[in-house]
Design a protein around this motif. Structure first.
Motif, PDB file in Angstrom:
ATOM      1  N   LEU A   1     -72.411 -13.426  16.479  1.00 10.85           N
ATOM      2  CA  LEU A   1     -71.360 -14.429  16.640  1.00 10.85           C
ATOM      3  C   LEU A   1     -71.938 -15.835  16.771  1.00 10.85           C
ATOM      4  O   LEU A   1     -71.286 -16.813  16.405  1.00 10.85           O
ATOM      5  CB  LEU A   1     -70.500 -14.101  17.863  1.00 10.85           C
ATOM      6  CG  LEU A   1     -69.585 -12.880  17.737  1.00 10.85           C
ATOM      7  CD1 LEU A   1     -68.918 -12.580  19.076  1.00 10.85           C
ATOM      8  CD2 LEU A   1     -68.527 -13.089  16.662  1.00 10.85           C
ATOM      9  N   GLN A   2     -73.149 -15.936  17.281  1.00  8.84           N
ATOM     10  CA  GLN A   2     -73.794 -17.237  17.408  1.00  8.84           C
ATOM     11  C   GLN A   2     -74.258 -17.771  16.063  1.00  8.84           C
ATOM     12  O   GLN A   2     -74.370 -18.987  15.881  1.00  8.84           O
ATOM     13  CB  GLN A   2     -74.982 -17.140  18.369  1.00  8.84           C
ATOM     14  CG  GLN A   2     -74.585 -16.852  19.808  1.00  8.84           C
ATOM     15  CD  GLN A   2     -75.783 -16.629  20.702  1.00  8.84           C
ATOM     16  OE1 GLN A   2     -76.934 -16.669  20.253  1.00  8.84           O
ATOM     17  NE2 GLN A   2     -75.538 -16.380  21.976  1.00  8.84           N
TER      18      GLN A   2
ATOM     19  N   LEU B   1     -63.316  -2.577  28.343  1.00  5.95           N
ATOM     20  CA  LEU B   1     -64.456  -2.846  27.467  1.00  5.95           C
ATOM     21  C   LEU B   1     -64.006  -3.332  26.094  1.00  5.95           C
ATOM     22  O   LEU B   1     -64.584  -4.266  25.537  1.00  5.95           O
ATOM     23  CB  LEU B   1     -65.317  -1.589  27.330  1.00  5.95           C
ATOM     24  CG  LEU B   1     -65.928  -1.040  28.631  1.00  5.95           C
ATOM     25  CD1 LEU B   1     -66.769   0.200  28.341  1.00  5.95           C
ATOM     26  CD2 LEU B   1     -66.755  -2.107  29.335  1.00  5.95           C
ATOM     27  N   THR B   2     -62.974  -2.707  25.535  1.00  2.00           N
ATOM     28  CA  THR B   2     -62.499  -3.139  24.223  1.00  2.00           C
ATOM     29  C   THR B   2     -61.881  -4.536  24.294  1.00  2.00           C
ATOM     30  O   THR B   2     -62.075  -5.358  23.398  1.00  2.00           O
ATOM     31  CB  THR B   2     -61.469  -2.147  23.662  1.00  2.00           C
ATOM     32  OG1 THR B   2     -60.427  -1.937  24.633  1.00  2.00           O
ATOM     33  CG2 THR B   2     -62.120  -0.807  23.348  1.00  2.00           C
ATOM     34  N   ALA B   3     -61.139  -4.806  25.376  1.00  3.98           N
ATOM     35  CA  ALA B   3     -60.516  -6.128  25.516  1.00  3.98           C
ATOM     36  C   ALA B   3     -61.561  -7.220  25.647  1.00  3.98           C
ATOM     37  O   ALA B   3     -61.415  -8.310  25.081  1.00  3.98           O
ATOM     38  CB  ALA B   3     -59.582  -6.135  26.721  1.00  3.98           C
TER      39      ALA B   3
ATOM     40  N   GLN C   1     -64.397 -11.802  23.240  1.00  3.59           N
ATOM     41  CA  GLN C   1     -65.631 -12.466  22.807  1.00  3.59           C
ATOM     42  C   GLN C   1     -65.494 -12.945  21.355  1.00  3.59           C
ATOM     43  O   GLN C   1     -65.914 -14.061  21.008  1.00  3.59           O
ATOM     44  CB  GLN C   1     -66.804 -11.493  22.950  1.00  3.59           C
ATOM     45  CG  GLN C   1     -68.166 -12.099  22.757  1.00  3.59           C
ATOM     46  CD  GLN C   1     -69.279 -11.081  22.969  1.00  3.59           C
ATOM     47  OE1 GLN C   1     -69.034  -9.925  23.310  1.00  3.59           O
ATOM     48  NE2 GLN C   1     -70.496 -11.507  22.744  1.00  3.59           N
ATOM     49  N   ILE C   2     -64.885 -12.116  20.522  1.00  3.75           N
ATOM     50  CA  ILE C   2     -64.692 -12.485  19.115  1.00  3.75           C
ATOM     51  C   ILE C   2     -63.671 -13.617  19.003  1.00  3.75           C
ATOM     52  O   ILE C   2     -63.851 -14.570  18.237  1.00  3.75           O
ATOM     53  CB  ILE C   2     -64.242 -11.252  18.309  1.00  3.75           C
ATOM     54  CG1 ILE C   2     -65.360 -10.198  18.302  1.00  3.75           C
ATOM     55  CG2 ILE C   2     -63.868 -11.648  16.873  1.00  3.75           C
ATOM     56  CD1 ILE C   2     -64.937  -8.854  17.744  1.00  3.75           C
TER      57      ILE C   2
ATOM     58  N   CYS D   1     -64.182 -17.412  17.439  1.00  2.00           N
ATOM     59  CA  CYS D   1     -63.305 -17.975  16.405  1.00  2.00           C
ATOM     60  C   CYS D   1     -62.766 -19.333  16.828  1.00  2.00           C
ATOM     61  O   CYS D   1     -62.718 -20.273  16.014  1.00  2.00           O
ATOM     62  CB  CYS D   1     -62.151 -17.010  16.114  1.00  2.00           C
ATOM     63  SG  CYS D   1     -62.644 -15.501  15.249  1.00  2.00           S
ATOM     64  N   ARG D   2     -62.363 -19.457  18.085  1.00  2.00           N
ATOM     65  CA  ARG D   2     -61.873 -20.755  18.562  1.00  2.00           C
ATOM     66  C   ARG D   2     -62.961 -21.810  18.489  1.00  2.00           C
ATOM     67  O   ARG D   2     -62.711 -22.957  18.095  1.00  2.00           O
ATOM     68  CB  ARG D   2     -61.359 -20.615  20.000  1.00  2.00           C
ATOM     69  CG  ARG D   2     -60.038 -19.872  20.125  1.00  2.00           C
ATOM     70  CD  ARG D   2     -59.429 -20.067  21.492  1.00  2.00           C
ATOM     71  NE  ARG D   2     -60.295 -19.557  22.551  1.00  2.00           N
ATOM     72  CZ  ARG D   2     -60.252 -18.318  23.016  1.00  2.00           C
ATOM     73  NH1 ARG D   2     -59.384 -17.439  22.512  1.00  2.00           N
ATOM     74  NH2 ARG D   2     -61.061 -17.929  23.988  1.00  2.00           N
TER      75      ARG D   2
END
Length: 348
Positions: free
Chosen positions: A12-13, A29-31, A36-37, A41-42
């Protein structure tokens, strides 16, 4: 392409991928991975976000239209596709494959799935999501019982807290199987630990206000051979609206562990070794309590209470006659050492 949590952070970085897939059954954990994703994106400039919930009546043309429409408010956008059933069907599978083959520019697709069963994993769309170069597939594995203390320790450290071994064991035991509850309790504990040190007494004090944790007081009274106190707690839980399955889960969990310990004692395994082999290991202050309970009853009694727990479970589900609460009361006083004959009282 499959990624683990650490690899996802690095990826992501670098650069956003066109498609991210988060698959798993644990809500916390999924949330957190999905959050994080979203944050990435923001940070990359995605100001527009569209969310689609896939149900039986879902119109997959919406996904096609989204891929071909221009963003109304920003140059970049995030589209979320949530498939709680884990099966998009033939039409949905084709729509996902079409998106992977021609992902729209300046758009990130985030797909949320439960853990896929064997049949789903063999489908063309699922294989594409895991192997396609445009996709990043993050599988979220559950935290096993033996991993929970380590997870809790890391979580506490991230919150600036250092827990004593006894406090860590107690907290792990009380939130076992519910990481969302664990995260909530850690946030609450932060308010009570100004110096960052978390001890056993603080955990006991903080969780005492919750009816959910009064179930553990019930277990302690039962093991301490305090039948009257145990019955008072049981009646209090019932009057507060605590569901019978929650009480049964806690009692059966303790009885099952003690039944296994009693079997080990019958095989002449030293008690210290038995306590050390538990997951999590039995902490020192609890050893005398369990020792007394094991000395009070033979292995046959613990095995009978496990069978009783099965009957209570069937009573809760309406599959067996009788009151589940009466069965819970009988189990509690039985483990506490009160003979059932002593419970009987003449009708008034």
């Amino acid at each position: 392409m499959k990624l683990n949590a650490a690899q996802l952070s690095r990826q992501l970085q670098d650069q956003l991928a066109p498609v991210y897939v988060v698959s798993g059954d644990d809500p916390l954990l999924t949330a957190e991975v999905a959050d994080q994703i979203r944050a990435a994106c923001r940070q990359a400039g995605s100001e527009e976000r569209q969310v689609y919930h896939v149900e039986r009546s879902f119109d997959w043309a919406q996904l096609h239209d989204a891929s071909h429409s221009l963003s109304l408010f920003a140059q970049k956008r995030l589209i979320e596709l949530r498939i709680p059933g884990g099966k998009p069907g033939d039409e949905g599978g084709k729509a996902i494959l079409a998106w992977l083959d021609m992902p729209p520019e300046d758009t990130t697709l985030l797909i949320s799935l439960p853990k896929l069963d064997g049949a789903s994993q063999r489908t063309k769309w699922a294989k594409a999501l895991t192997d396609h170069p445009q996709s990043r597939f993050i599988q979220i594995w559950p935290i096993e019982a033996q991993q929970l203390p380590g997870w809790m320790r890391d979580r506490l450290a991230s919150a600036g807290l250092h827990a004593s071994p006894e406090a860590l064991d107690l907290l792990s035991a009380r939130v076992e199987g519910n990481l969302l509850a664990a995260a909530q309790e850690i946030e609450k504990l932060k308010l009570y630990c100004q110096n960052g040190q978390l001890d056993l007494q603080t955990v006991q004090q903080v969780v005492a206000d919750s009816a959910r944790f009064d179930v553990f007081n019930l277990v302690d009274a039962m093991l301490k051979a305090q039948p009257e106190q145990a019955l008072r707690i049981l009646q209090g839980l019932r009057s507060e609206g605590v569901e019978a399955p929650i009480v049964l889960w806690s009692l059966a969990r303790e009885v099952r562990a003690l039944a296994n310990m009693a079997q080990d004692i019958r095989r002449n395994i030293p008690l210290d070794r038995i306590f050390a082999s538990q997951r999590p290991p039995v902490w020192d202050k609890r050893k005398p309590l369990l020792t007394q309970a094991l000395q009070r009853h033979p292995v046959q009694a613990w095995e009978q209470w496990l069978r009783d727990a099965q009957i209570i479970d069937e009573q809760i589900k309406g599959q067996h006659p009788g009151s589940a609460w009466d069965g819970l009361g009988a189990m509690v006083v039985g483990v506490a050492g009160l003979r059932l004959a002593l419970m009987a009282a003449p009708a008034s």
